[in-house]
Design a protein around this motif. Structure first.
Motif, PDB file in Angstrom:
ATOM      1  N   ALA A  96       0.836  -1.203   0.000  1.00 18.63           N
ATOM      2  CA  ALA A  96       0.000   0.000   0.000  1.00 18.63           C
ATOM      3  C   ALA A  96       0.871   1.254   0.000  1.00 18.63           C
ATOM      4  N   HIS A  97       1.940   1.241   0.778  1.00 16.75           N
ATOM      5  CA  HIS A  97       2.855   2.383   0.797  1.00 16.75           C
ATOM      6  C   HIS A  97       3.574   2.537  -0.541  1.00 16.75           C
ATOM      7  N   VAL A  98       3.960   1.426  -1.155  1.00 22.09           N
ATOM      8  CA  VAL A  98       4.609   1.483  -2.468  1.00 22.09           C
ATOM      9  C   VAL A  98       3.641   2.050  -3.505  1.00 22.09           C
ATOM     10  N   ALA A  99       2.376   1.657  -3.446  1.00 27.26           N
ATOM     11  CA  ALA A  99       1.373   2.177  -4.379  1.00 27.26           C
ATOM     12  C   ALA A  99       1.169   3.682  -4.195  1.00 27.26           C
ATOM     13  N   MET A 100       1.104   4.128  -2.934  1.00 26.83           N
ATOM     14  CA  MET A 100       0.971   5.570  -2.692  1.00 26.83           C
ATOM     15  C   MET A 100       2.192   6.314  -3.215  1.00 26.83           C
ATOM     16  N   ALA A 101       3.372   5.746  -3.017  1.00 27.95           N
ATOM     17  CA  ALA A 101       4.598   6.372  -3.521  1.00 27.95           C
ATOM     18  C   ALA A 101       4.522   6.515  -5.035  1.00 27.95           C
ATOM     19  N   GLY A 102       4.045   5.478  -5.711  1.00 27.74           N
ATOM     20  CA  GLY A 102       3.901   5.556  -7.160  1.00 27.74           C
ATOM     21  C   GLY A 102       2.961   6.671  -7.580  1.00 27.74           C
ATOM     22  N   GLY A 103       1.875   6.841  -6.860  1.00 30.28           N
ATOM     23  CA  GLY A 103       0.948   7.931  -7.155  1.00 30.28           C
ATOM     24  C   GLY A 103       1.594   9.295  -6.975  1.00 30.28           C
ATOM     25  N   PHE A 104       2.365   9.442  -5.911  1.00 26.35           N
ATOM     26  CA  PHE A 104       3.038  10.725  -5.675  1.00 26.35           C
ATOM     27  C   PHE A 104       4.106  10.999  -6.729  1.00 26.35           C
ATOM     28  N   PHE A 105       4.851   9.972  -7.121  1.00 30.10           N
ATOM     29  CA  PHE A 105       5.875  10.164  -8.154  1.00 30.10           C
ATOM     30  C   PHE A 105       5.230  10.502  -9.499  1.00 30.10           C
ATOM     31  N   LEU A 106       4.103   9.869  -9.800  1.00 30.24           N
ATOM     32  CA  LEU A 106       3.386  10.181 -11.033  1.00 30.24           C
ATOM     33  C   LEU A 106       2.856  11.607 -10.999  1.00 30.24           C
ATOM     34  N   LEU A 107       2.338  12.026  -9.865  1.00 33.43           N
ATOM     35  CA  LEU A 107       1.854  13.395  -9.720  1.00 33.43           C
ATOM     36  C   LEU A 107       3.002  14.392  -9.873  1.00 33.43           C
ATOM     37  N   ALA A 108       4.166  14.062  -9.327  1.00 32.92           N
ATOM     38  CA  ALA A 108       5.330  14.936  -9.479  1.00 32.92           C
ATOM     39  C   ALA A 108       5.765  15.024 -10.940  1.00 32.92           C
ATOM     40  N   ALA A 109       5.621  13.939 -11.675  1.00 36.25           N
ATOM     41  CA  ALA A 109       6.029  13.933 -13.080  1.00 36.25           C
ATOM     42  C   ALA A 109       5.056  14.697 -13.968  1.00 36.25           C
ATOM     43  N   THR A 110       3.752  14.600 -13.673  1.00 41.11           N
ATOM     44  CA  THR A 110       2.758  15.239 -14.534  1.00 41.11           C
ATOM     45  C   THR A 110       2.456  16.681 -14.138  1.00 41.11           C
ATOM     46  N   GLY A 111       2.635  17.019 -12.881  1.00 40.48           N
ATOM     47  CA  GLY A 111       2.305  18.354 -12.403  1.00 40.48           C
ATOM     48  C   GLY A 111       0.887  18.416 -11.873  1.00 40.48           C
ATOM     49  N   ALA A 112       0.496  19.578 -11.429  1.00 45.95           N
ATOM     50  CA  ALA A 112      -0.793  19.743 -10.747  1.00 45.95           C
ATOM     51  C   ALA A 112      -1.960  19.954 -11.696  1.00 45.95           C
ATOM     52  N   GLY A 113      -1.708  20.402 -12.898  1.00 47.61           N
ATOM     53  CA  GLY A 113      -2.792  20.714 -13.824  1.00 47.61           C
ATOM     54  C   GLY A 113      -3.283  22.144 -13.629  1.00 47.61           C
TER      55      GLY A 113
END
Length: 130
Positions: A96-113
């Motif tokens: 679950a922590h690894v999945a959340m980390a992936g979401g945060f890294f993806l958000l960092a890569a795409t930006g806030a919009g």
């Protein structure tokens, strides 16, 4: 649709951290102090409040969308660190922590919009912040 999806993702990632941080700041640190002390960390009570503060501020930053790239990386690393340090014996919590980390890294890569504080592109003094 892209900006709306980023807003929903930011809410799903940020609101739990706001709640967890607020709970730690309002007395929930008592459960965290023994675990921090068992890890051999100094002044576990102060660190528990610091963790609560960082989780709260990070959650707010992700939710409002600024500075989402910096906070996304920091919270992603935080999820990996806490997953390993506190949940390595429980594979479900670790994943679950690894999945959340992936979401945060993806958000960092795409930006806030565009549906974010400053519309995703701050001006003035804020433009110099990461």
């Amino acid at each position: 649709m892209h900006d709306e999806a980023l807003l929903v993702a930011r809410l799903f990632l940020g609101i739990p951290f706001i709640v967890w941080g607020a709970l730690k700041l309002r007395g929930g640190e008592a459960k965290l102090v023994p675990m921090l002390a068992a890890l051999g960390l100094p002044d576990a009570t102060f660190l528990a409040y610091l963790v609560g503060f960082c989780e709260f501020v990070g959650g707010v930053a992700v939710t409002v969308g600024y500075p989402v790239r910096t906070v996304g990386i920091l919270l992603g690393l935080w999820c990996l660190l806490t997953g390993y340090a506190a949940h390595r014996s429980d594979i479900n919590q670790l994943l679950a922590h690894v999945a959340m980390a992936g979401g945060f890294f993806l958000l960092a890569a795409t930006g806030a919009g565009a549906l974010a504080l400053f519309g995703g592109a701050p001006t003035g003094w804020f433009a110099y912040l990461p």
